[in-house]
Design a protein around this motif. Structure first.
Motif, PDB file in Angstrom:
ATOM      1  N   ASN A  69       0.725  -1.066   0.045  1.00  0.00           N
ATOM      2  CA  ASN A  69      -0.219  -0.121  -0.166  1.00  0.00           C
ATOM      3  C   ASN A  69       1.034   1.270   0.112  1.00  0.00           C
ATOM      4  O   ASN A  69       0.727   2.228  -0.734  1.00  0.00           O
ATOM      5  CB  ASN A  69      -0.830  -0.025   1.287  1.00  0.00           C
ATOM      6  CG  ASN A  69      -2.098  -0.920   0.966  1.00  0.00           C
ATOM      7  OD1 ASN A  69      -2.291  -1.518   0.061  1.00  0.00           O
ATOM      8  ND2 ASN A  69      -2.584  -1.359   2.377  1.00  0.00           N
ATOM      9  N   LEU A  70       2.114   1.296   0.737  1.00  0.00           N
ATOM     10  CA  LEU A  70       2.943   2.597   0.733  1.00  0.00           C
ATOM     11  C   LEU A  70       3.702   2.709  -0.538  1.00  0.00           C
ATOM     12  O   LEU A  70       3.721   3.759  -0.850  1.00  0.00           O
ATOM     13  CB  LEU A  70       3.687   2.329   2.100  1.00  0.00           C
ATOM     14  CG  LEU A  70       3.418   2.482   3.394  1.00  0.00           C
ATOM     15  CD1 LEU A  70       4.182   2.090   4.440  1.00  0.00           C
ATOM     16  CD2 LEU A  70       2.417   3.842   3.525  1.00  0.00           C
ATOM     17  N   LYS A  73       1.066   4.087  -3.051  1.00  0.00           N
ATOM     18  CA  LYS A  73       0.863   5.413  -2.716  1.00  0.00           C
ATOM     19  C   LYS A  73       1.866   6.502  -3.027  1.00  0.00           C
ATOM     20  O   LYS A  73       1.918   7.596  -3.648  1.00  0.00           O
ATOM     21  CB  LYS A  73       0.353   5.612  -1.216  1.00  0.00           C
ATOM     22  CG  LYS A  73      -1.149   5.542  -1.116  1.00  0.00           C
ATOM     23  CD  LYS A  73      -1.389   5.779   0.569  1.00  0.00           C
ATOM     24  CE  LYS A  73      -2.702   5.653   0.944  1.00  0.00           C
ATOM     25  NZ  LYS A  73      -2.702   5.983   2.396  1.00  0.00           N
ATOM     26  N   TYR A  74       3.064   6.214  -2.513  1.00  0.00           N
ATOM     27  CA  TYR A  74       4.239   7.142  -2.344  1.00  0.00           C
ATOM     28  C   TYR A  74       5.419   6.693  -3.370  1.00  0.00           C
ATOM     29  O   TYR A  74       6.356   7.396  -3.401  1.00  0.00           O
ATOM     30  CB  TYR A  74       4.636   7.045  -0.921  1.00  0.00           C
ATOM     31  CG  TYR A  74       3.533   7.699  -0.168  1.00  0.00           C
ATOM     32  CD1 TYR A  74       3.080   9.075  -0.221  1.00  0.00           C
ATOM     33  CD2 TYR A  74       3.079   6.794   0.891  1.00  0.00           C
ATOM     34  CE1 TYR A  74       1.946   9.297   0.655  1.00  0.00           C
ATOM     35  CE2 TYR A  74       2.266   7.180   1.737  1.00  0.00           C
ATOM     36  CZ  TYR A  74       1.414   8.444   1.566  1.00  0.00           C
ATOM     37  OH  TYR A  74       0.363   8.971   2.417  1.00  0.00           O
ATOM     38  N   ARG A  80       7.315  10.749   3.148  1.00  0.00           N
ATOM     39  CA  ARG A  80       5.854  10.848   3.062  1.00  0.00           C
ATOM     40  C   ARG A  80       5.451   9.535   3.743  1.00  0.00           C
ATOM     41  O   ARG A  80       4.368   9.633   4.443  1.00  0.00           O
ATOM     42  CB  ARG A  80       5.331  10.812   1.657  1.00  0.00           C
ATOM     43  CG  ARG A  80       5.707  12.577   1.276  1.00  0.00           C
ATOM     44  CD  ARG A  80       5.129  12.748  -0.190  1.00  0.00           C
ATOM     45  NE  ARG A  80       3.658  12.572  -0.376  1.00  0.00           N
ATOM     46  CZ  ARG A  80       3.101  12.284  -1.313  1.00  0.00           C
ATOM     47  NH1 ARG A  80       3.778  12.243  -2.587  1.00  0.00           N
ATOM     48  NH2 ARG A  80       1.832  12.152  -1.479  1.00  0.00           N
ATOM     49  N   ASP A  84       2.408   9.049   6.928  1.00  0.00           N
ATOM     50  CA  ASP A  84       1.201   8.180   6.575  1.00  0.00           C
ATOM     51  C   ASP A  84       0.613   7.820   7.766  1.00  0.00           C
ATOM     52  O   ASP A  84       1.323   7.278   8.787  1.00  0.00           O
ATOM     53  CB  ASP A  84       1.523   7.507   5.663  1.00  0.00           C
ATOM     54  CG  ASP A  84       0.380   6.616   5.045  1.00  0.00           C
ATOM     55  OD1 ASP A  84      -0.383   7.283   4.177  1.00  0.00           O
ATOM     56  OD2 ASP A  84      -0.275   5.562   5.266  1.00  0.00           O
ATOM     57  N   SER A  86      -1.382   5.291   8.032  1.00  0.00           N
ATOM     58  CA  SER A  86      -1.397   3.807   8.121  1.00  0.00           C
ATOM     59  C   SER A  86      -0.140   3.324   8.907  1.00  0.00           C
ATOM     60  O   SER A  86       0.162   1.893   9.248  1.00  0.00           O
ATOM     61  CB  SER A  86      -1.587   3.128   6.924  1.00  0.00           C
ATOM     62  OG  SER A  86      -0.609   3.417   6.140  1.00  0.00           O
TER      63      SER A  86
END
Length: 121
Positions: A69-70, A73-74, A80, A84, A86
């Motif tokens: 997921n990270l 996203k990034y 960043r 987050d 999460s």
């Protein structure tokens, strides 16, 4: 053994020159036997070392999901990722960078990224 008035008389010692020569002779005999044994043992150990495969660190399924997921996203922006919401374990920049790099190099990371690419297509 008991007590004695003169231990040199009770326990006679060999002269020093004899001791050194005896030690050298014993060492030469032992070294000759050990060299043959070492070469066999060393070759066996080298063969075993060549056959050993490196075990890979298993990454927990929850951590796989968290890292994927990270990364989605990034990308590689670890600063960043740190901020987050999460990231509830509050991993630092270096911890996240190390985890992501290890994840991407692992077989689990390769599989997860392939699945994500297939889903996006």
């Amino acid at each position: 053994m008991g007590l004695s008035l003169d231990p040199n008389v009770t326990l006679p010692c060999r002269p020093r020159a004899e001791k050194e020569s005896d030690v050298q002779e014993k060492a030469n005999v032992e070294v000759a036997g050990i060299e043959n044994a070492k070469s066999e043992v060393v070759t066996e150990l080298e063969n075993e070392a060549a056959q050993i495969t490196r075990l890979e660190r298993h990454i927990a399924p929850g951590e796989v999901q968290f890292l994927t997921n990270l990364l989605l996203k990034y990308g590689n922006d670890y600063k960043r990722m740190v901020r987050d919401k999460s990231n509830y374990y509050q991993h630092t920049y270096k911890q996240l960078k190390r985890k992501c790099e290890a994840f991407l190099l692992s077989k689990q990371g390769e599989q997860a990224m392939r699945q994500l690419e297939q889903q996006q297509m």
